[in-house]
Scaffold this active site. Sequence first.
Site, short mmCIF file in Angstrom:
data_model
loop_
_atom_site.label_atom_id
_atom_site.label_comp_id
_atom_site.label_asym_id
_atom_site.label_seq_id
_atom_site.Cartn_x
_atom_site.Cartn_y
_atom_site.Cartn_z
N TYR A 142 0.82 -1.21 0.00
CA TYR A 142 0.00 0.00 0.00
C TYR A 142 0.86 1.27 0.00
O TYR A 142 0.41 2.32 -0.44
CB TYR A 142 -0.92 0.03 1.23
CG TYR A 142 -2.24 -0.65 1.03
CD1 TYR A 142 -2.32 -1.97 0.62
CD2 TYR A 142 -3.44 0.03 1.29
CE1 TYR A 142 -3.54 -2.59 0.45
CE2 TYR A 142 -4.66 -0.59 1.13
CZ TYR A 142 -4.71 -1.90 0.70
OH TYR A 142 -5.92 -2.51 0.54
N LYS A 192 3.08 -15.38 2.24
CA LYS A 192 3.29 -16.12 0.99
C LYS A 192 4.80 -16.35 0.89
O LYS A 192 5.46 -15.96 -0.07
CB LYS A 192 2.74 -15.28 -0.18
CG LYS A 192 2.69 -16.01 -1.52
CD LYS A 192 1.61 -17.11 -1.58
CE LYS A 192 1.72 -17.87 -2.90
NZ LYS A 192 0.81 -19.03 -2.95
N ASP A 224 -3.08 -18.25 0.35
CA ASP A 224 -4.09 -18.94 -0.47
C ASP A 224 -4.79 -20.03 0.35
O ASP A 224 -6.01 -20.17 0.32
CB ASP A 224 -3.48 -19.49 -1.77
CG ASP A 224 -2.19 -20.27 -1.57
OD1 ASP A 224 -1.63 -20.25 -0.43
OD2 ASP A 224 -1.72 -20.91 -2.52
N ASP A 248 -6.43 -6.98 3.98
CA ASP A 248 -7.56 -6.30 3.32
C ASP A 248 -8.48 -7.35 2.69
O ASP A 248 -9.69 -7.33 2.87
CB ASP A 248 -7.02 -5.34 2.25
CG ASP A 248 -8.15 -4.66 1.49
OD1 ASP A 248 -9.09 -4.18 2.14
OD2 ASP A 248 -8.08 -4.63 0.25
N ASP A 252 -12.39 -8.99 4.27
CA ASP A 252 -13.69 -8.97 3.55
C ASP A 252 -14.27 -10.38 3.47
O ASP A 252 -15.46 -10.60 3.65
CB ASP A 252 -13.52 -8.43 2.12
CG ASP A 252 -13.81 -6.93 2.02
OD1 ASP A 252 -13.47 -6.21 2.98
OD2 ASP A 252 -14.37 -6.49 1.00
C1 IPM Z 1 -10.43 -1.21 3.91
C2 IPM Z 1 -10.68 -0.58 2.55
C3 IPM Z 1 -9.53 0.36 2.21
C4 IPM Z 1 -8.25 -0.45 2.19
C5 IPM Z 1 -9.73 1.15 0.92
C6 IPM Z 1 -11.01 1.95 0.93
C7 IPM Z 1 -8.56 2.06 0.63
O1 IPM Z 1 -10.86 -1.57 1.59
O2 IPM Z 1 -10.29 -0.47 4.90
O3 IPM Z 1 -10.39 -2.45 3.99
O4 IPM Z 1 -7.93 -1.07 1.16
O5 IPM Z 1 -7.55 -0.47 3.18
MG MG Z 2 -10.94 -3.54 2.38
#
Ligand code: IPM
Ligand code: MG
Length: 361
Positions: A142, A192, A224, A248, A252
Amino acid sequence: MQVFEIALLPGDGVGPEVIREARKVLLAVGKRYSRRFAFTEGLIGGAAIDAAGTPLPEDTLEICRKSGAVLLGAVGGAKWDGLPGDERPEAGLLGIRKALQVFANLRPVRVFPALVGASTLKRHVVEGVDLVVVRELTGGVYFGQPRGRFARDGGIKALDTMVYTRFEVERVARVAFGLASRRRRRVTSVDKANVLESSRLWREVVTEVGNEYPDVELNHMYVDNCAMQLIRDPRQFDVVLTENMFGDILSDEAAMLAGSLGMLPSASLGHGRTALCEPVHGSAPDIAGKNIANPLATVLSAAMLLRYSLGLDEESRAVEEAVMRVLEKGYRTADIFMEGTTLVGTAEMGDLLVEEILRGA
Ligand code: IPM
Ligand code: MG
């Protein structure tokens, strides 16, 4: 009476709506426990671009640094998608994480009993899941340099750099082991290392730090495989420690164990007390302004703020318990709605929580 300063950064999309509900809930907590919270609002993301020409105005940083705690909504939207990378709303979010040096992002995934049926996964897989992703937040790909687009051989190349220093890995690993020692004493470090140099360093340093915590069991897992294990048998996880981008993606995925991204809170910690708390979900522009967004991720983020930034444990638990009770009574926003439950809007969900909290007053 001591005044607890809290910076509120609503941002874009559903951000302002969910922050409004979290604020209501915090005020109710203040009333019940005789605490004074003082809120200062700041601009971030697209809202800041429109009002001040930059996704992270200096004023906003100032407000955050002065406050003991920061609660952020969400940033981003189609309106700003055409902007260059460093002028986008997301640059404001990355910028504030970096500026506040909140390198450890805690993303707890708890499956509330009332929501077991809301997951797309089978009941027996998700029942009882209680894990925390500890995502490194201020390093890795990042932020790595060099990055950018370059002309090359008459064509074009784009470049990102995944880079970690020993220091960066060590400090986030300590947070993960510390957390695990207060939980079920198990750290799964995700990398990884079969391919990436940065992951080989990651694994080496995490192993070293792990040696300082003999009562915490450490195991390593490739990213993975972890993606697969998370939906195969999520109960094997207690603390999942991983680098920025892997975290990240995996967080999710893990959110869906809890039924909805709308349920997942987070707190980002640094060495200071000032935590940056925000829901894991984004700005969801498609449902913004319709009073249908789920405010619970932000409310639970406010609970994390009470615990980690302000040291108000009992107050934090009161918020979490209110969420649990409202769910048990069958109230649901659209994202977690099921046959036989009661559909409520964003603001109604906030009101129900306030009622629960004040009931104990
Ligand atoms: C998160 C989001 C952010 C990230 C984006 C909006 C930049 O997806 O906080 O998980 O990738 O960190
Ligand atoms: Mg995210």
